[in-house]
Design a protein around this motif. Structure first.
Motif: not given
Length: 408
Positions: A131-136, A235-236, A269-271
Motif C-alpha cells: 500500500r501507499t502510506i499516507a498520513g500527517f 483522529w485529529g 485533546g483534539a476538538k
C-alpha cells in the motif's frame, strides 16, 4: 520478586509468595503512575545516576552496565540505556513528566510482531499489500514507536512510494521535557529571556514544519488517490488531512475502495465535530473491512483490536482484571459483564512487571462476542477517570511513590 525491587516490596507488604487466584494478583498490580514516580528534579537537575537508580526499581534487567559518562540530557540517558540493552520506551509526557517504561529487545520484537498480526486479525488489510502510506502528524521518537511503526511499514507498505520526510526538528523525549520545564518556569516567573526566545523560535520552526507537512501530505494523498492507501495517524491529524483534501475538491468518489487505515489512541485533546468519524470515512472512501482501530496503553505492550461488532478484544496472553474505582479490589465478573477500572496483566512482558492499573473506566464482557470471537472484549465507550471526575486517585499510588523515592 527477585528481579524487580518494586514488585518484591509490594509482595512483602501484602504477604504474598505465590499466585493461586486472580485476587492474589491485585495487591501486586502497579499503578500506571509508578513509571513516572521519579522526582522531577532528576530531570531538571540532570541527576542521571539517580534516574538510573530509580529505573532499577521498576526494571527486571540490571542497570549496572549503563555508562553515564558524557550524558548531558534525557535523550543521551535513553541512548546510554539502549547501549546496555535496556530500552526505555517513554511516553510523550505532554501533560507532565514522561513515563519511563523499561523494555527488553525481546519486548520490542514481540510488540512489533503482535502489531502486524493484530491488524490482520481485525481487518482485511494483509501483509504484502504494498500500500501507499499516507498520513500527517508528529510522533515522539521512542524505541517502541520505532519498532511498531517499522514493522507495520515493512508489512503493509510499498517502499517505492514513500512520502517525502518532514524537515522540522525531531520530536524527542528531551525536546518535550524541555518544553514542559520551560512552561513551568514561565508560569512561576523564573524563566530567563533567552530561554523564552529560544522556545518561541523553536515553536515557530515546528509549526512551520507541521504546516508544510500537512500540505505535503495532501499533495501525496491526492497524487496517489488511485492506489490502495495505508493511512497511519490519529483522529485529529486525519481530520485535518480530510478537510484539506475536501478543500481541493476530492472526496470518496476519487479514492480506491480498499483504502486501509490504522488508528490508535483517542482524540488526545483534539476538538472535533461530532460527525468527525463519518467525515473522515466518507472523504477517503473507507469501508469497515479495511479500518483497523485498537485500544491500548504504553504501560502494557499489547494492542486490543476492534472487531466488526465494535468491541476491543483482549488477546489470550493479556489478563483483564476489572477493579473497583480506587483500584483495591477485583470485581465479580462471574455474570459476564462488569464496569470498573481497567487493570491488566500482560504475560508477554519481559523487561518490566506485567501488572498495571490504568486510569481508564471500561465496560468489559467475559462472554463470547457477537462477532464470533470467544475472547473477553471491551465496549467502545472507554473514559478516563481524570476526565470524568477531575482527578484520578488509585489507592496504592502513594505507597508506591514513597517506596520508589526512598530507594532512588
Amino acid at each position: 520478586m527477585e528481579r524487580i525491587k518494586l514488585v518484591r516490596q509490594r509482595a512483602e507488604d501484602a504477604g504474598i509468595t505465590e499466585i493461586r487466584s486472580l485476587g492474589d494478583i491485585v495487591p501486586l498490580l502497579l499503578p500506571h503512575t509508578a513509571y513516572k514516580s521519579y522526582p522531577e528534579s532528576f530531570l531538571t537537575g540532570k541527576r542521571w545516576d539517580r534516574l538510573t537508580r530509580w529505573l532499577a526499581t521498576v526494571s527486571s534487567m540490571s542497570t549496572d552496565g549503563i555508562d553515564l559518562d558524557g550524558v548531558e540530557d534525557v535523550d543521551g540517558w535513553i541512548a546510554a540505556c539502549e547501549k546496555a540493552g535496556l530500552f526505555v520506551s517513554c511516553t510523550s509526557g505532554t501533560t507532565g513528566k514522561p513515563a519511563m517504561l523499561p523494555a527488553s529487545g525481546t519486548d520490542l520484537a514481540f510488540a512489533a510482531r503482535e502489531g502486524v498480526e493484530a491488524v490482520q486479525w481485525a481487518s482485511a488489510i494483509r501483509a504484502g499489500d504494498n500500500r501507499t502510506i499516507a498520513g500527517f502528524g508528529a510522533t515522539a521518537q521512542t524505541s517502541r514507536n520505532a519498532a511498531n511503526g517499522g514493522a507495520l511499514v515493512q508489512a503493509f507498505v510499498d517502499f517505492a512510494k514513500m512520502p517525502p520526510s518532514g524537515e522540522g526538528p525531531a520530536i524527542t523525549i528531551g525536546s518535550i521535557t524541555r518544553m514542559i520545564a520551560l512552561r513551568k518556569a514561565i508560569s512561576e516567573g523564573t524563566a530567563m529571556p533567552d530561554d523564552i526566545a529560544e522556545f518561541e523560535r523553536e515553536s515557530a520552526v515546528r509549526q512551520a514544519a507541521l504546516d508544510a507537512g500537512l500540505d505535503g501530505a495532501v499533495d501525496h494523498v491526492i497524487a496517489h488517490r488511485a492506489d490502495r492507501l495505508m493511512l497511519m495517524t490519529m483522529w485529529g491529524p486525519l481530520y485535518q488531512l480530510a478537510e484539506k483534501v475536501r478543500e481541493r475538491g476530492f472526496s470518496a468518489k476519487d479514492f480506491h475502495p480498499e483504502n486501509g487505515v490504522f488508528l490508535g489512541g483517542g482524540l488526545k485533546g483534539a476538538k472535533l465535530p461530532e460527525n468527525y468519524k463519518e467525515y473522515i470515512f466518507e472523504t477517503f472512501n473507507l469501508s469497515p473491512a479495511y479500518i483497523y482501530q485498537m485500544y491500548g496503553m504504553q504501560e502494557a505492550q499489547t494492542s486490543m483490536a476492534r472487531c466488526s461488532n465494535g468491541r476491543y478484544h483482549i488477546p489470550a496472553w493479556m489478563v483483564c482484571l476489572p477493579l473497583d474505582k480506587d483500584g483495591s479490589n477485583l470485581l465479580d465478573f462471574s455474570q459476564g459483564e462488569v464496569t470498573g477500572r481497567a487493570a491488566f496483566f500482560d504475560l508477554s512482558l519481559e523487561g518490566r512487571w506485567g501488572g498495571v492499573i490504568s486510569g481508564d473506566r471500561i465496560d468489559v464482557d467475559f462472554r463470547p462476542c457477537a462477532c464470533g470471537s470467544p475472547s473477553p472484549s471491551i465496549a467502545d465507550n472507554i473514559a478516563r477517570y481524570a476526565d470524568l471526575e477531575g482527578d484520578d486517585k488509585i489507592a496504592c499510588s502513594g505507597t508506591v511513590d514513597a517506596y520508589v523515592r526512598g530507594v532512588a
